[in-house]
Write a protein that holds these residues in place. Structure first.
Motif, PDB file in Angstrom:
ATOM      1  N   ASP A 298       0.861  -1.189   0.000  1.00 46.84           N
ATOM      2  CA  ASP A 298       0.000   0.000   0.000  1.00 46.84           C
ATOM      3  C   ASP A 298       0.896   1.236   0.000  1.00 46.84           C
ATOM      4  N   LEU A 299       0.273   2.406  -0.083  1.00 44.93           N
ATOM      5  CA  LEU A 299       1.038   3.651  -0.166  1.00 44.93           C
ATOM      6  C   LEU A 299       1.903   3.852   1.076  1.00 44.93           C
ATOM      7  N   ALA A 300       1.368   3.545   2.237  1.00 40.64           N
ATOM      8  CA  ALA A 300       2.142   3.742   3.473  1.00 40.64           C
ATOM      9  C   ALA A 300       3.407   2.894   3.466  1.00 40.64           C
ATOM     10  N   THR A 301       3.306   1.660   3.004  1.00 39.47           N
ATOM     11  CA  THR A 301       4.475   0.770   2.939  1.00 39.47           C
ATOM     12  C   THR A 301       5.496   1.320   1.953  1.00 39.47           C
ATOM     13  N   TYR A 302       5.006   1.771   0.800  1.00 37.94           N
ATOM     14  CA  TYR A 302       5.902   2.355  -0.199  1.00 37.94           C
ATOM     15  C   TYR A 302       6.631   3.570   0.363  1.00 37.94           C
ATOM     16  N   LYS A 327       4.936  14.123  -0.243  1.00 36.08           N
ATOM     17  CA  LYS A 327       4.304  15.239  -0.958  1.00 36.08           C
ATOM     18  C   LYS A 327       4.463  15.076  -2.469  1.00 36.08           C
ATOM     19  N   PHE A 328       5.663  14.667  -2.881  1.00 37.31           N
ATOM     20  CA  PHE A 328       5.908  14.484  -4.319  1.00 37.31           C
ATOM     21  C   PHE A 328       5.044  13.345  -4.868  1.00 37.31           C
ATOM     22  N   MET A 329       4.952  12.258  -4.101  1.00 35.90           N
ATOM     23  CA  MET A 329       4.264  11.067  -4.578  1.00 35.90           C
ATOM     24  C   MET A 329       2.751  11.264  -4.629  1.00 35.90           C
ATOM     25  N   VAL A 330       2.192  11.809  -3.577  1.00 39.54           N
ATOM     26  CA  VAL A 330       0.743  12.018  -3.556  1.00 39.54           C
ATOM     27  C   VAL A 330       0.333  13.007  -4.642  1.00 39.54           C
ATOM     28  N   SER A 331       1.132  14.046  -4.857  1.00 41.06           N
ATOM     29  CA  SER A 331       0.818  15.022  -5.914  1.00 41.06           C
ATOM     30  C   SER A 331       0.918  14.382  -7.292  1.00 41.06           C
ATOM     31  N   LEU A 332       1.864  13.453  -7.462  1.00 37.86           N
ATOM     32  CA  LEU A 332       1.965  12.720  -8.725  1.00 37.86           C
ATOM     33  C   LEU A 332       0.731  11.851  -8.933  1.00 37.86           C
ATOM     34  N   LEU A 333       0.313  11.132  -7.895  1.00 35.37           N
ATOM     35  CA  LEU A 333      -0.864  10.273  -8.010  1.00 35.37           C
ATOM     36  C   LEU A 333      -2.115  11.086  -8.328  1.00 35.37           C
ATOM     37  N   LYS A 334      -2.222  12.280  -7.753  1.00 34.87           N
ATOM     38  CA  LYS A 334      -3.371  13.137  -8.069  1.00 34.87           C
ATOM     39  C   LYS A 334      -3.330  13.597  -9.531  1.00 34.87           C
ATOM     40  N   SER A 335      -2.134  13.805 -10.060  1.00 34.30           N
ATOM     41  CA  SER A 335      -2.043  14.200 -11.473  1.00 34.30           C
ATOM     42  C   SER A 335      -2.418  13.033 -12.384  1.00 34.30           C
ATOM     43  N   LEU A 336      -2.159  11.818 -11.945  1.00 38.89           N
ATOM     44  CA  LEU A 336      -2.450  10.650 -12.766  1.00 38.89           C
ATOM     45  C   LEU A 336      -3.925  10.266 -12.716  1.00 38.89           C
ATOM     46  N   TYR A 337      -4.531  10.343 -11.524  1.00 42.74           N
ATOM     47  CA  TYR A 337      -5.871   9.769 -11.348  1.00 42.74           C
ATOM     48  C   TYR A 337      -6.926  10.775 -10.899  1.00 42.74           C
ATOM     49  N   GLY A 338      -6.537  12.024 -10.718  1.00 47.61           N
ATOM     50  CA  GLY A 338      -7.511  13.073 -10.451  1.00 47.61           C
ATOM     51  C   GLY A 338      -8.411  12.778  -9.269  1.00 47.61           C
ATOM     52  N   ASP A 339      -9.749  12.970  -9.473  1.00 46.35           N
ATOM     53  CA  ASP A 339     -10.709  12.794  -8.380  1.00 46.35           C
ATOM     54  C   ASP A 339     -10.790  11.345  -7.903  1.00 46.35           C
ATOM     55  N   ALA A 340     -10.351  10.409  -8.752  1.00 48.40           N
ATOM     56  CA  ALA A 340     -10.389   8.995  -8.345  1.00 48.40           C
ATOM     57  C   ALA A 340      -9.319   8.673  -7.315  1.00 48.40           C
ATOM     58  N   ALA A 341      -8.333   9.552  -7.148  1.00 44.26           N
ATOM     59  CA  ALA A 341      -7.261   9.360  -6.160  1.00 44.26           C
ATOM     60  C   ALA A 341      -7.683  10.030  -4.855  1.00 44.26           C
ATOM     61  N   THR A 342      -8.084   9.236  -3.891  1.00 35.68           N
ATOM     62  CA  THR A 342      -8.552   9.765  -2.613  1.00 35.68           C
ATOM     63  C   THR A 342      -7.709   9.213  -1.478  1.00 35.68           C
ATOM     64  N   LYS A 343      -7.817   9.861  -0.345  1.00 37.74           N
ATOM     65  CA  LYS A 343      -7.078   9.392   0.822  1.00 37.74           C
ATOM     66  C   LYS A 343      -7.505   7.979   1.190  1.00 37.74           C
ATOM     67  N   GLU A 344      -8.789   7.685   1.000  1.00 37.84           N
ATOM     68  CA  GLU A 344      -9.337   6.381   1.376  1.00 37.84           C
ATOM     69  C   GLU A 344      -8.748   5.240   0.537  1.00 37.84           C
ATOM     70  N   ASN A 345      -8.433   5.510  -0.730  1.00 37.39           N
ATOM     71  CA  ASN A 345      -7.859   4.443  -1.574  1.00 37.39           C
ATOM     72  C   ASN A 345      -6.361   4.620  -1.805  1.00 37.39           C
ATOM     73  N   GLY A 346      -5.726   5.301  -0.857  1.00 38.23           N
ATOM     74  CA  GLY A 346      -4.280   5.486  -0.968  1.00 38.23           C
ATOM     75  C   GLY A 346      -3.913   6.309  -2.190  1.00 38.23           C
ATOM     76  N   PHE A 347      -4.807   7.232  -2.561  1.00 40.97           N
ATOM     77  CA  PHE A 347      -4.604   8.111  -3.712  1.00 40.97           C
ATOM     78  C   PHE A 347      -4.333   7.328  -5.004  1.00 40.97           C
ATOM     79  N   GLY A 348      -4.954   6.150  -5.073  1.00 37.30           N
ATOM     80  CA  GLY A 348      -4.829   5.365  -6.298  1.00 37.30           C
ATOM     81  C   GLY A 348      -3.500   4.639  -6.431  1.00 37.30           C
ATOM     82  N   PHE A 349      -2.776   4.496  -5.331  1.00 38.96           N
ATOM     83  CA  PHE A 349      -1.466   3.842  -5.399  1.00 38.96           C
ATOM     84  C   PHE A 349      -1.562   2.437  -5.989  1.00 38.96           C
TER      85      PHE A 349
END
Length: 846
Positions: A298-302, A327-349
């Motif tokens: 999961d994102l936390a492990t990564y 900060k770099f990783m979560v912002s990258l995931l938001k650029s890749l998956y937009g609204d589908a990247a949420t805290k609940e799903n590990g920002f789409g990790f």
């Protein structure tokens, strides 16, 4: 490049190895000539051939291809023995004073401590610093580690990481401090040993290294030297360690971070730097974030695995900038998956692929040969010509189900089935379906290019693509949209990454690259406020830079190091300001360089520990006591308000905050210090340790095409190179270039030609264990026979450009044999780069 092309004009000394910029980078090489003309800078050229770069040099030294670490290791020895080092820089800005764990062993027998013969890998547990806590014993007030206990060796289990508090000795006398270990490591690299390995006569070698280290003669810290290299270093099975040795030299001499200094890689194409920045390598994400692996559940492990913690002497400070990885990783995931990247799903990790195997270049072709890869899309990448071992790549493509090639010309990859030696009957049995997609040429498309100096520059299209040719991004977009439609219609095992991919462009089928560039820069997804300055960024606005990135999902950014390149003020990469207030070639308003429009990396090291420039005449940045911050002609690569008394290290991307002479656990696979190993094919055994001649971690493959030659049959060292008149593999389709170089040739020494009865323009065969290359002999004195460990050895050189796809201008002049028929598929264990600069061949009349 740590510095940049124009900055070369500021140097006092140039060592050019593994590159020939006068011919392969002629526009950039003018800055080396400016340094010679305006600063009386000296240029040392070290090369297997006497090149056009060598012709401009103050000193030329011929070296055997593949022996660079021996040359550089001897230079380290000479600098230390003659006190031509930057003592204050060394103690404060490198890990020279750090104590290494007990049990670490240098490779006198060719192996570092921890090598396991059965697995062929290293246990890295001793490749670490001594801690001042429970793992290393309590240090005294000076930070010294306990003296070593004879016979006591640390446990085999690797530590979880670097110790938080590192034991150290500022006197550099502790037997296990990095400086003493480095001194011991290169004590074996005497001028006599270097001569045996490199073929450089002792007197010539001493002259070269004396000249280069003269910038530190009598303790002088004003002068500065640069090391310049290209693929002549990288394309070896120990290429990473060659470059490491160069970095160590520049740290030892105090040349990193300074105008006119640094370690400067000359990239072979206009946008190679941009390609790696954007994750052109399989094991990285954009901005050199680490790629996920299967164990990252999961994102936390990564983030726990990839986010470093400071590791330094307790009284020192470390910015440890990669602590911002979340900060770099979560912002990258938001650029890749937009609204589908949420805290609940590990920002789409979980949407990201997590390869559990080596997916580097040579492995791709090996897997295809072995039936594991069924198809390939090749855009602007002529894999058959690139090699290594072109025959193997051709036979791999024969086993593929399909191949898609996007190009402006038919090339050897799209025409692999027409390679020399494949009969019409054999062609009928090749079942690979080949799709050719006509693409746009460089003048027919806009977008950005990132050069060797990290300058990101926007280019404009001169003309539209002809006929049915399409822009690269249009082809990719249209394939993606059709694949997404299929997932919507038919579903699939895991459609989420495709269905949730953000594709918010004005024209989905034709994405404007300006919008892609803005996405890469990043924007606010909520109102943001800087509490220190009161500045507010409104939702939807472009971010000013990566300092604004958040790990809570309120920012998106496609590549953190490019943040700041396209802000609310507009496109910084389209700027063309020609003002240069410092006169040092900074040009702060011309284009934009990553990171943060900074021209020289680690420029805090251009000042002494008190914050004053080593050379007041070449001031880059400095500490302004009245303002309480760092100021200067360049953007400080440092925390702006860090007072010099805080002793924050200038190498802010390392957890230690300092430059690494010793590469600790987790940095390199094959050793914390570079060691000379022979190429896989070599005319001699390694004089340092004949029983362990080669790097034990070099990857060898096991197909019938992976053959290696012995020096008894193949005794000539062959190296490859490029010509000014050709651009890699595709200008051979241009009549003007072909008229300049109408046919392939091989440079061979006069003495070898006489032995073989070969005259200039005779057609000859160059034969390796893997294949045969046919071309005309170019008999020359630019290559001379060398004495390698008491044995007379010849070297030859051949250009790489011509292949079996040609045009009328070279009809009947070209044997259609690619140079990479000859090269072996063996790779560097760190960068996975294959060997093409030093292998064995024999020469015969055709």
């Amino acid at each position: 490049m740590t510095n940049g092309w124009i900055d070369i004009k500021n140097t006092d000394m140039m060592l050019i190895m593994g590159g020939n910029p006068a011919e392969n980078h002629p526009c950039g090489f003018k800055w080396a000539m400016e340094a010679k003309r305006n600063r009386n800078a000296k240029l040392i050229s070290v090369d297997p051939r006497f090149t056009r770069t060598s012709a401009t040099a103050d000193l030329f030294v011929q070296i055997r291809a593949g022996s660079d670490i021996a040359f550089l290791g001897g230079l380290i020895r000479y600098a230390i023995e003659n006190n031509r080092i930057a003592q204050e820089y060394l103690v404060n800005y490198t890990n020279a004073a750090f104590i290494v764990k007990e049990g670490f062993k240098l490779p006198e027998d060719g192996l570092f401590s921890g090598f396991d013969t059965a697995s062929g890998k290293y246990d890295l547990s001793t490749w670490n610093y001594e801690g001042t806590g429970a793992t290393g014993g309590q240090a005294g007030a000076t930070g010294h580690a306990p003296e070593p206990v004879p016979g006591k060796v640390g446990g085999a289990a690797p530590p979880p990481g670097l110790p938080a508090n590192v034991a150290y000795d500022l006197t550099l006398q502790h037997p296990r401090c990095v400086f003493q270990l480095m001194k011991q490591q290169y004590s074996r690299y005497t001028p006599e040993t270097v001569e045996r390995i490199t073929g450089i006569p002792k007197d010539q070698y001493l002259k070269a290294i004396d000249l280069f280290t003269s910038v530190r003669k009598d303790g002088d810290m004003k002068k500065v030297a640069t090391i310049i290299y290209a693929v002549g270093w990288t394309q070896h099975t120990f290429g990473t360690q060659i470059i490491r040795t160069a970095a160590m030299i520049q740290l030892l001499l105090g040349n990193v971070g300074r105008a006119g200094g640094g370690v400067n890689a000359l990239r072979g194409h206009s946008n190679i730097q941009g390609a790696t920045d954007m994750a052109g390598l399989y094991d990285s994400l954009p901005g050199y974030l680490k790629a996920p692996v299967p164990d990252d559940v999961d994102l936390a492990t990564y983030l726990k695995r990839t986010t470093p913690k400071p590791s330094k002497p307790a009284p020192w400070d470390s910015m440890n900038y990669y602590a911002n990885t979340p900060k770099f990783m979560v912002s990258l995931l938001k650029s890749l998956y937009g609204d589908a990247a949420t805290k609940e799903n590990g920002f789409g990790f979980d949407y990201l692929p997590k390869p559990g195997q080596d997916c580097s270049w040579t492995h791709i072709w090996d897997d295809m040969y072995n039936g594991k890869i069924k198809g390939m899309m090749a855009f602007g990448m002529n894999g058959v010509m690139i090699g290594p071992d072109t025959n193997k790549n051709i036979n791999a493509l024969k086993k593929a189900d399909w191949l898609v090639v996007g190009e402006i010309y038919q090339d050897e990859t799209s025409e692999f089935w027409r390679a020399p030696g494949i009969t019409t009957e054999e062609q009928k049995n090749i079942n690979t379906t080949v799709y050719r997609l006509p693409c746009a040429g460089f003048a027919e498309k806009d977008g950005s290019m990132t050069n060797s100096a990290r300058w990101v520059t926007w280019k404009y299209a001169a003309v539209p693509p002809p006929g049915q040719a399409r822009l690269d991004q249009d082809i990719i977009a249209q394939i993606f949209l059709r694949v997404r439609d299929l997932y919507k219609k038919d579903g699939g095992k895991f459609p989420d990454p495709i269905l949730n991919l953000s594709w918010a462009y004005a024209d989905a089928a034709h994405p404007p690259l300006s919008q892609v560039a803005m996405e890469i820069n990043g924007k606010a997804l909520a109102d943001l406020k800087d509490d220190a300055t009161g500045q507010v960024i409104k939702v939807g606005q472009q971010l000013p830079g990566f300092a604004w990135l958040k790990d809570d999902g309120t920012t998106m950014c496609g590549n953190w190091i490019y943040s700041g390149s396209w802000t609310e003020a507009g496109s910084q990469i389209q700027r063309r300001g020609t003002e240069d207030p410092s006169g040092m070639g900074v040009f702060p308003n011309w284009a934009w360089s990553w990171p943060a429009n900074r021209r020289v990396l680690y420029n805090r090291a251009s000042c002494n520990p008190e914050g004053k420039p080593w050379d007041p005449d070449r001031k880059q940045i400095w500490w302004n006591e009245a303002a309480g911050k760092w100021v200067g002609n360049d953007v400080p690569d440092f925390r702006p308000d860090s007072h010099p008394k805080d002793h924050m290290g200038p190498f802010i991307m390392n957890p230690e905050g300092i430059g690494r002479l010793f590469a600790p656990i987790g940095v390199l696979a094959d050793g914390p210090f570079p060691e000379h190993y022979e190429p896989i094919e070599s005319p001699i055994k390694n004089p340092l340790h004949p029983e362990q001649s080669n790097n034990p971690l070099v990857k060898k493959f096991k197909t019938p095409y992976d053959k290696f030659g012995s020096p008894e049959e193949y005794s000539i060292v062959c190296t490859t190179y490029r010509l000014t008149e050709q651009y890699h593999y595709w200008t051979k389709n241009n009549p003007m270039n072909v008229q300049l170089i109408p046919e392939p040739f091989v440079e061979i020494p006069v003495e070898l030609a006489e032995e073989k009865g070969i005259r200039g323009t005779d057609k000859i065969k160059v034969i390796s264990a893997r294949g045969t290359y046919i071309a005309k002999a170019f008999v020359t004195r630019r290559l001379k026979p060398m004495m390698i460990d008491g044995k007379k050895v010849y070297q030859i050189g051949l250009p790489i450009h011509q292949g079996f796809r040609g045009i009328d201008e070279d009809e009947g002049r070209n044997a259609r044999t690619p140079a990479n028929y000859l090269t072996p598929a063996v790779t560097d264990p760190n960068a996975h780069t294959p060997e093409s600069k030093g292998f064995l061949v024999k020469v015969e009349k055709a």
